[in-house]
Design a protein around this motif. Structure first.
Motif, PDB file in Angstrom:
ATOM      1  N   GLU A 206       0.827  -1.203   0.000  1.00 48.99           N
ATOM      2  CA  GLU A 206       0.000   0.000   0.000  1.00 48.99           C
ATOM      3  C   GLU A 206       0.858   1.248   0.000  1.00 48.99           C
ATOM      4  N   ASP A 207       0.245   2.365  -0.412  1.00 51.33           N
ATOM      5  CA  ASP A 207       0.984   3.619  -0.369  1.00 51.33           C
ATOM      6  C   ASP A 207       0.834   4.246   1.016  1.00 51.33           C
ATOM      7  N   ASP A 208       1.419   5.441   1.206  1.00 50.47           N
ATOM      8  CA  ASP A 208       1.484   6.053   2.529  1.00 50.47           C
ATOM      9  C   ASP A 208       0.106   6.295   3.122  1.00 50.47           C
ATOM     10  N   LEU A 209      -0.823   6.801   2.320  1.00 52.56           N
ATOM     11  CA  LEU A 209      -2.138   7.119   2.852  1.00 52.56           C
ATOM     12  C   LEU A 209      -2.880   5.863   3.278  1.00 52.56           C
ATOM     13  N   GLU A 210      -2.756   4.788   2.486  1.00 51.61           N
ATOM     14  CA  GLU A 210      -3.461   3.557   2.817  1.00 51.61           C
ATOM     15  C   GLU A 210      -2.861   2.891   4.054  1.00 51.61           C
ATOM     16  N   GLN A 211      -1.573   3.074   4.286  1.00 50.84           N
ATOM     17  CA  GLN A 211      -0.950   2.490   5.472  1.00 50.84           C
ATOM     18  C   GLN A 211      -1.447   3.125   6.755  1.00 50.84           C
ATOM     19  N   ASP A 212      -2.060   4.292   6.670  1.00 55.15           N
ATOM     20  CA  ASP A 212      -2.538   4.991   7.868  1.00 55.15           C
ATOM     21  C   ASP A 212      -3.889   4.458   8.333  1.00 55.15           C
ATOM     22  N   ASP A 213      -4.463   3.493   7.628  1.00 51.55           N
ATOM     23  CA  ASP A 213      -5.796   3.014   7.984  1.00 51.55           C
ATOM     24  C   ASP A 213      -5.850   2.461   9.403  1.00 51.55           C
ATOM     25  N   GLY A 214      -4.764   1.873   9.882  1.00 50.74           N
ATOM     26  CA  GLY A 214      -4.786   1.236  11.198  1.00 50.74           C
ATOM     27  C   GLY A 214      -4.255   2.096  12.314  1.00 50.74           C
ATOM     28  N   ALA A 271       3.713   2.465  11.773  1.00 48.63           N
ATOM     29  CA  ALA A 271       2.454   2.741  12.469  1.00 48.63           C
ATOM     30  C   ALA A 271       2.675   3.649  13.675  1.00 48.63           C
ATOM     31  N   VAL A 272       3.764   3.417  14.423  1.00 46.62           N
ATOM     32  CA  VAL A 272       4.040   4.235  15.603  1.00 46.62           C
ATOM     33  C   VAL A 272       4.362   5.675  15.201  1.00 46.62           C
ATOM     34  N   THR A 273       5.223   5.858  14.196  1.00 44.47           N
ATOM     35  CA  THR A 273       5.566   7.217  13.778  1.00 44.47           C
ATOM     36  C   THR A 273       4.352   7.931  13.192  1.00 44.47           C
ATOM     37  N   THR A 274       3.501   7.192  12.483  1.00 42.33           N
ATOM     38  CA  THR A 274       2.291   7.805  11.934  1.00 42.33           C
ATOM     39  C   THR A 274       1.369   8.261  13.060  1.00 42.33           C
ATOM     40  N   ARG A 275       1.231   7.434  14.088  1.00 44.24           N
ATOM     41  CA  ARG A 275       0.397   7.821  15.238  1.00 44.24           C
ATOM     42  C   ARG A 275       0.937   9.091  15.892  1.00 44.24           C
ATOM     43  N   ILE A 284       0.926  13.158   7.469  1.00 48.49           N
ATOM     44  CA  ILE A 284       1.341  11.759   7.587  1.00 48.49           C
ATOM     45  C   ILE A 284       1.819  11.193   6.255  1.00 48.49           C
ATOM     46  N   ALA A 285       1.487  11.853   5.154  1.00 48.54           N
ATOM     47  CA  ALA A 285       1.904  11.363   3.840  1.00 48.54           C
ATOM     48  C   ALA A 285       3.292  11.847   3.456  1.00 48.54           C
ATOM     49  N   GLU A 286       3.797  12.875   4.150  1.00 49.84           N
ATOM     50  CA  GLU A 286       5.106  13.432   3.828  1.00 49.84           C
ATOM     51  C   GLU A 286       6.180  12.731   4.664  1.00 49.84           C
ATOM     52  N   ARG A 287       7.057  11.994   3.953  1.00 53.61           N
ATOM     53  CA  ARG A 287       8.112  11.271   4.658  1.00 53.61           C
ATOM     54  C   ARG A 287       9.497  11.606   4.131  1.00 53.61           C
ATOM     55  N   ARG A 288       9.562  12.624   3.283  1.00 58.60           N
ATOM     56  CA  ARG A 288      10.863  12.972   2.704  1.00 58.60           C
ATOM     57  C   ARG A 288      11.433  14.259   3.262  1.00 58.60           C
ATOM     58  N   LYS A 289      10.606  15.050   3.962  1.00 56.80           N
ATOM     59  CA  LYS A 289      11.059  16.334   4.477  1.00 56.80           C
ATOM     60  C   LYS A 289      10.928  16.378   5.993  1.00 56.80           C
ATOM     61  N   PRO A 290      11.784  17.157   6.643  1.00 57.84           N
ATOM     62  CA  PRO A 290      11.617  17.361   8.098  1.00 57.84           C
ATOM     63  C   PRO A 290      10.315  18.095   8.387  1.00 57.84           C
ATOM     64  N   GLY A 318      14.556   5.312   8.156  1.00 56.88           N
ATOM     65  CA  GLY A 318      13.168   5.691   8.381  1.00 56.88           C
ATOM     66  C   GLY A 318      13.098   7.035   9.080  1.00 56.88           C
ATOM     67  N   GLU A 319      11.897   7.398   9.524  1.00 57.66           N
ATOM     68  CA  GLU A 319      11.718   8.699  10.159  1.00 57.66           C
ATOM     69  C   GLU A 319      12.089   8.645  11.642  1.00 57.66           C
TER      70      GLU A 319
END
Length: 606
Positions: A206-214, A271-275, A284-290, A318-319
C-alpha cells in the motif's frame, strides 16, 4: 496502569469533565476523638515503642500515625504515607522489631527470574518483591512483615521456600512500577504485532495514505500512550524514537543522559511514527522532508502539564522523531535553586538589579541557560517595571511579564520582535538567544540606551562570549561598555543521596583531578563520594542536576582588552587575576561537597 489519565488537550490547560460540571465536593470525614482508632495490636505497640525510643518520629506525630494505623492496620505504612520519616529508616526499625534482615535492594540487585517467580498482581497487593533465587529458596523483600495473610499468599503462589526480609516500601513500589510498565509495553507491542501479522503483505504494497488506515487501532494507541506516560513519570526532558535496522529504538533523556527503554519491532515503526504525527497534527503522507509540530497533554498520574515539541527527521532507516517535553506546571526557579555559591549568588543579585547593561549566560544546548534567565527575572519581577521577553519557545508562563513567542512563518524573529519591543517602553528585555548579527547589535545597543538586557549565547566559557560578539559584527568598544557580566554554566548530575558511597582519593587521583598541590598533599583527610545505584535513581547513581558556573564581571581592564580585540586567552588571564574561578574549580567545590562525582565532572567539562 490506566492510560485514561493521559489526556491530549487542544489548548494549554487540561479539559474539565465531559459536561463541564464540577464534581461534587466529598463529605468531610469525621474527626476521630483523641485516642479513638488506636489499635491494641501488640505488633503496632512494639513498633511504636521502638520508634519512640530511637527518636525517628517525634512523639506528637507518632500519636497521629497510631490513629491512622488503627484504620490501615500498619503503623509503618501510616508513617511513610504521612511523610513522618524516611521509608528506608522505617524499614530498618521494622526489620529490627521483627528480628528479620533488612534488605537494601540497591545493593542486592534484582534477578529477573526471581522477580517473575510470583505474579506481579500478587506482589503489588502485598507490596513484596522477590530479588534472588538460591537453590530451592526464594529470597523476598516485604514492606510489612505483620501481614501474615499476605506472606501465606506468597508461599502459596510459588513452589520455592521463602526467605523473608524487610525492605523500604518506596524501593519495592518503585521496582514494581518499573516491572509493570515494562511488561505492559511489551504486551501492547506483541498485541499490535500479532494483529499486523495477517496483513503485513498487504501493508507492504500500500501507499502512505493507505498504510494509515490502522493508526487508530486501540492496542497501538495504548502502546504510544504508555511510552509518553513513562517519559512523563520519569521526568524526561526528551523522548527519542530512533529507527534502526531491526527495530524502532525508544530512548529517554533523563538528567541530560539518554537511556534506552524499549525496542519496538521494525514492522510497527511506520504505524508508531504515523500515530505520533497524527497527534502532532503533521502531514502523515510526507516522509521525505523534516516536519515540526506540537502536542499538549495532561499526564495526571505524573502530575505534569506538558507542551511537547515534535521534530520529525527523515533518515536512511526511516523517520526519526524527537519529542521535547516542556513542563508547564513546573514551579518557577529562583536564584537559590540554581546551585550558585553564596558569593556568586550575591553578585548575581546585584547584577540583575542594575537598571542598564547586558547580562549574558553562555553554555551548550541543554546546559540550563534559560532556567538561569527565568530565575533572574523572578528575582526582579515587580509591578513598577515593564519586563518583555522574546523566546523560542516560551518555557515558563510568568505572571507580570509580556512574553512573545517567535514565529518565523509569520515573520516574527528575534530581531523583528526586539525591534518592536524597543518601542514598547521596556525596562527589562529578555532575549531567548542571540543567534545572528542583527539580534546581537540590537541587544547591545538596547543595553547602552537605558535597558537591562538578559540573553544567552552558545560559547564554551565566559571570556569566549566577548570574542563571539565581536565575530558577529558588534563593535569591540560597544561590547566592553554594554556587557556587565557573563555567566558560563554546565549541568552536572547530582549523586543520589540514598546510595552514593564515600571513599578516600589517592594523591595521584587528586592531582589528576587538578586539585591544588596543598589539597593533594592532604588527600588523607579528604573524603569524596562516588555513584553506586539504587531503585530510587534507576540504578544510575544520580538523581537531579546541579549547575556548575563561571562568572566573569566586567572591569576596566577587561573593557580595555575587549576594545583592543584581545584574544580569549588574554581576557581569561585578566579575569582570573581579578578573582574569576574556572568552571572546573567550581565543579571541584561541588565534588568536595558531595553533590557530584569526579567522574561526572569529567564527563561534563572534559
Amino acid at each position: 496502569m490506566e492510560f485514561d489519565d493521559l489526556q491530549f488537550v487542544p489548548g494549554t490547560a487540561p479539559e474539565t469533565g465531559e459536561t463541564g460540571d464540577a464534581a461534587p465536593a466529598p463529605a468531610p470525614a469525621p474527626v476521630p476523638a483523641p485516642g479513638a482508632g488506636i489499635s491494641p495490636n501488640p505488633a503496632i505497640e512494639l513498633l511504636a515503642d521502638l520508634l519512640e525510643t530511637t527518636g525517628l518520629v517525634p512523639a506528637d506525630r507518632l500519636a497521629q500515625a497510631r490513629v491512622r494505623a488503627g484504620q490501615t492496620g500498619s503503623l509503618a505504612q501510616a508513617i511513610v504515607e504521612e511523610s513522618l520519616a524516611p521509608s528506608a529508616g522505617v524499614a530498618r526499625v521494622v526489620a529490627a522489631t521483627h528480628h528479620l534482615p533488612f534488605v537494601d535492594l540497591s545493593a542486592e540487585g534484582i534477578e529477573k527470574s526471581a522477580a517473575e517467580a510470583i505474579p506481579t498482581h500478587v506482589l503489588e497487593r502485598i507490596v513484596a518483591l522477590p530479588y534472588r533465587i538460591e537453590g530451592d529458596t526464594l529470597k523476598i523483600a516485604i514492606a510489612d512483615p505483620t501481614n501474615v495473610q499476605g506472606i501465606d499468599e506468597l508461599r502459596l503462589a510459588t513452589r520455592y521456600t521463602l526467605d523473608v526480609g524487610v525492605a523500604s516500601r518506596d524501593d519495592i513500589e518503585a521496582e514494581l512500577r518499573k516491572m509493570v510498565r515494562a511488561s505492559e509495553a511489551w504486551e501492547r507491542a506483541a498485541m499490535v504485532e500479532e494483529e499486523f501479522d495477517l496483513e503485513v503483505a498487504e501493508h507492504e504494497e500500500e501507499d502512505d495514505l493507505e498504510q494509515d488506515d490502522g493508526v487508530s487501532d486501540a492496542p497501538l494507541v495504548r502502546l504510544v500512550n504508555s511510552i509518553i506516560l513513562q517519559a512523563a513519570e520519569d521526568g524526561a526532558s526528551d523522548l527519542h524514537f530512533d529507527p534502526a535496522e531491526d527495530a524502532l529504538v525508544v530512548r529517554l533523556r533523563v538528567d541530560g543522559v539518554l537511556h534506552e527503554v524499549q525496542r519496538i519491532p521494525k514492522r510497527l515503526s511506520t504505524a508508531v511514527t504515523t500515530r505520533l504525527k497524527v497527534l502532532a497534527k503533521l502531514d502523515i503522507a510526507e516522509r521525505r522532508k523534516p516536519q515540526d509540530g506540537r502536542i499538549s497533554l495532561n499526564a495526571k498520574s505524573a502530575g505534569r502539564l506538558l507542551d511537547i515539541r515534535v521534530a520529525v527527521l527523515p533518515t536512511v532507516e526511516g523517520e526519526s522523531i524527537v519529542m521535547r517535553l516542556i513542563d508547564k506546571s513546573k514551579r518557577l526557579p529562583t536564584l537559590e535553586d540554581l546551585g550558585l555559591s553564596d558569593s556568586m549568588r550575591a553578585t548575581m543579585e546585584e547584577l540583575v538589579y542594575r537598571p542598564t547593561g547586558a547580562l549574558l549566560v553562555t553554555g551548550p544546548t541543554g546546559s540550563g541557560k534559560s532556567t538561569t534567565l527565568y530565575a533572574s527575572l523572578a528575582a526582579i519581577n515587580r509591578p513598577d517595571i515593564n519586563i518583555l521577553t522574546v523566546e523560542d519557545p516560551v518555557e515558563y508562563r510568568m505572571p507580570g511579564l509580556n512574553q512573545v513567542q517567535v514565529n518565523p512563518k509569520a515573520g516574527l524573529t528575534f530581531a523583528s520582535a526586539l525591534r518592536s519591543m524597543l518601542r514598547s517602553d521596556p525596562d527589562v528585555i529578555m532575549v531567548g538567544e542571540i543567534r545572528d548579527a542583527e539580534t546581537a547589535k540590537m541587544a547591545i545597543e538596547a543595553a547602552l540606551t537605558g535597558h537591562l538586557v538578559l540573553s544567552t549565547l552558545h560559547t564554551n566559557d565566559a571570556p569566549s562570549a566577548l570574542t563571539r560578539l565581536n565575530e558577529m559584527g558588534v563593535e569591540p568598544f560597544l561590547t566592553g561598555s554594554a556587557v556587565t557580566a557573563v555567566l558560563a554554566q554546565r549541568l552536572a548530575r547530582k549523586l543520589c543521596t540514598h546510595c552514593c558511597e564515600m571513599y578516600i582519593p589517592t594523591p595521584d587521583e587528586m592531582r589528576a583531578a587538578r586539585f591544588t598541590a596543598e589539597q593533594a598533599a592532604s588527600a588523607d583527610g579528604i573524603s569524596l563520594y562516588r555513584k553506586r545505584g539504587c531503585p530510587r535513581c534507576n540504578q544510575t547513581g544520580y538523581k537531579g542536576r546541579i549547575g556548575i558556573y563561571q562568572l566573569m564581571v566586567m572591569s576596566e581592564t577587561l573593557e580595555r582588552l575587549a576594545a583592543q580585540h584581545a584574544s580569549r586567552e588574554e581576557m581569561e588571564r585578566a579575569a582570573i587575576e581579578a578573582g574569576m574561578s574556572t568552571l572546573w574549580d567550581d565543579g571541584l567545590s561541588k565534588v568536595a561537597s558531595g553533590l557530584t562525582s569526579l567522574e561526572e565532572l569529567g564527563r561534563v567539562l572534559v
